[in-house]
Design an enzyme around this catalytic site. Structure first.
Site, PDB file in Angstrom:
ATOM      1  CB  ILE A 155      -6.499  -4.623  -8.216  1.00 13.52           C
ATOM      2  CG1 ILE A 155      -6.986  -3.182  -8.019  1.00 13.52           C
ATOM      3  CG2 ILE A 155      -5.224  -4.645  -9.053  1.00 13.52           C
ATOM      4  CD1 ILE A 155      -6.057  -2.293  -7.220  1.00 13.52           C
ATOM      5  CG  ASP A 174      -9.935 -13.032  -1.217  1.00  8.96           C
ATOM      6  OD1 ASP A 174      -9.651 -12.081  -1.967  1.00  8.96           O
ATOM      7  OD2 ASP A 174     -10.541 -12.889  -0.128  1.00  8.96           O
ATOM      8  CG  ASP A 266       3.100   0.932  -8.568  1.00  6.70           C
ATOM      9  OD1 ASP A 266       3.916   1.757  -9.032  1.00  6.70           O
ATOM     10  OD2 ASP A 266       1.899   1.202  -8.391  1.00  6.70           O
ATOM     11  CD  GLU A 271       4.522   3.520  -1.673  1.00  3.29           C
ATOM     12  OE1 GLU A 271       3.860   4.454  -2.147  1.00  3.29           O
ATOM     13  OE2 GLU A 271       4.131   2.345  -1.673  1.00  3.29           O
ATOM     14  CG  HIS A 289       1.654   4.100  -4.879  1.00  2.00           C
ATOM     15  ND1 HIS A 289       1.537   3.884  -3.533  1.00  2.00           N
ATOM     16  CD2 HIS A 289       0.460   3.713  -5.410  1.00  2.00           C
ATOM     17  CE1 HIS A 289       0.332   3.403  -3.247  1.00  2.00           C
ATOM     18  NE2 HIS A 289      -0.344   3.285  -4.380  1.00  2.00           N
ATOM     19  CB  ILE A 290       3.037   5.098 -11.488  1.00  2.00           C
ATOM     20  CG1 ILE A 290       3.821   3.826 -11.900  1.00  2.00           C
ATOM     21  CG2 ILE A 290       3.977   6.197 -11.033  1.00  2.00           C
ATOM     22  CD1 ILE A 290       4.620   3.978 -13.183  1.00  2.00           C
ATOM     23  N   GLY A 291       0.397   2.934 -10.196  1.00  2.00           N
ATOM     24  CA  GLY A 291      -0.617   2.011 -10.723  1.00  2.00           C
ATOM     25  C   GLY A 291      -1.809   2.709 -11.357  1.00  2.00           C
ATOM     26  CB  ALA A 292      -4.253   5.008 -10.018  1.00  2.00           C
TER      27      ALA A 292
END
Ligand code: NAD
Length: 315
Positions: A155, A174, A266, A271, A289-292
């Protein structure tokens, strides 16, 4: 063979499974009835809602496969299932682009005050509003600004590509060495390899105008009180990875002090019910949590999951 798609499956995935000879049941069985009813099935697919824990696995000696539509397997006892010979599969790449695009929905909303812009408009018939005030809407452009991407996996890379497409300078951090270039495909199919600058986290905190987090859940927040102190004043932050990665109390303090201009989240602690001061904060845009949650991502998830199930169970 019978498959229970307990949290639903995209019609394309269902069709592929049925074409391969499976019976697919999309009727949701409540968690407390699963131990009784799942033994009738050979496989179960879930998203994040249904939990497949040790006790459920023990109740289903004939279960051959657990499929997770999406990435995170926090709701499945993966190692235990595998130790019982049950295949556990997921679809890690299918939603990456959709999550990255949601990051920019939050970013663009934040820099252009979309929530305030709507909330502060006078309503039809209101003659006493004293003139339209737009001072709150002194936005900024994204082009030329520095986007700091923390976590340069699937992502993070898609997010970096969208940022590059908007003309942003992208720096990444990273735990591992990042690729030196990122292939950016433009309309017309031309691909350009864009150099990527990897920096230490501390440097990213000091240089980024906007920060987007794309790491797995961490026990200790990556951005807590001490880290907020290092950020550029007026930074915008987006978290579409996992709640807990940002310390929410420290975030609210940083928003109140003006250190952080806005946050787009998100994901959050506890949650699906965020704390009230986060939900109602004027500088926070929150999504559940609507990323997908796009048609394209769900179709890819269904297709990928179906192909994995066929691959494993049709051996
Ligand atoms: P990924 O495994 O491809 O990438 C994660 C990257 O983070 C890796 O490169 C890893 O080395 C790096 N990393 C791990 N810990 C780090 C740290 N402390 N500091 C810096 N880098 C670190 O994962 P992904 O598919 O890109 O997913 C990223 C996150 O997004 C996960 O938490 C996933 O659960 C979440 N996610 C959210 C949604 C949503 O709907 N919002 C959807 C899918 C995934």
């Amino acid at each position: 063979m019978k498959i229970l798609a307990n949290d639903g499956i995209d019609p394309l995935g269902k069709q592929l499974l049925e074409n391969a000879g499976f019976t697919v049941d999309t009727n949701h069985i409540p968690q407390n009835e699963l131990a009784l009813k799942l033994p009738d099935y050979d496989a179960i697919t879930v998203r994040s809602a249904t939990k497949v824990r040790k006790d459920l696995i023990d109740a289903c000696p004939n279960l051959k496969l657990i499929g997770r539509g999406g990435v995170g397997m926090d709701n499945i006892d993966v190692e235990y299932a595998r130790s019982k010979g049950i295949a556990v599969v997921n679809t890690p790449a299918a939603s990456s682009l959709s999550v990255a695009e949601l990051v920019f929905a939050h970013l663009l909303s934040g820099v252009r005050f979309l929530y305030d812009a709507q909330r502060k408009m006078p309503v039809e018939g209101d003659t006493n509003f004293g003139g339209l005030k737009k001072a709150y809407a002194k936005g900024v452009e994204l082009r030329g600004k520095t986007l700091g991407v923390i976590g340069f996996g699937r992502i993070g890379r898609e997010t970096a590509k969208v940022g590059l497409g908007l003309g942003m300078d992208v720096i990444v951090s990273d735990l591992f060495e990042a690729p030196k270039t990122l292939p950016l495909t433009l309309s017309g199919g031309i691909t350009v390899d864009v150099p990527i600058t990897q920096v230490e986290l501390q440097e990213l905190f000091q240089r980024a105008d906007f920060i987007s987090l794309h790491v797995p859940f961490t026990e200790k927040p990556i951005i807590g009180e001490a880290e907020f102190g290092l950020l550029k004043p007026g930074v915008g932050i987006v978290n579409a990875s996992r709640g807990g990665v940002i310390d929410e109390s420290a975030l609210i303090a940083a928003l109140d002090s003006g250190k952080v201009a806005f946050a787009g989240l998100d994901v959050f602690d506890n949650e699906p019910t965020p704390r009230k001061d986060l939900l109602t904060h004027p500088k926070v845009s929150l999504t559940p949590h609507i990323g997908a949650a796009t048609g394209e991502a769900q179709e890819r998830i269904g297709e990928e999951l179906a192909n994995l199930i066929i691959q494993h169970l049709k051996k």
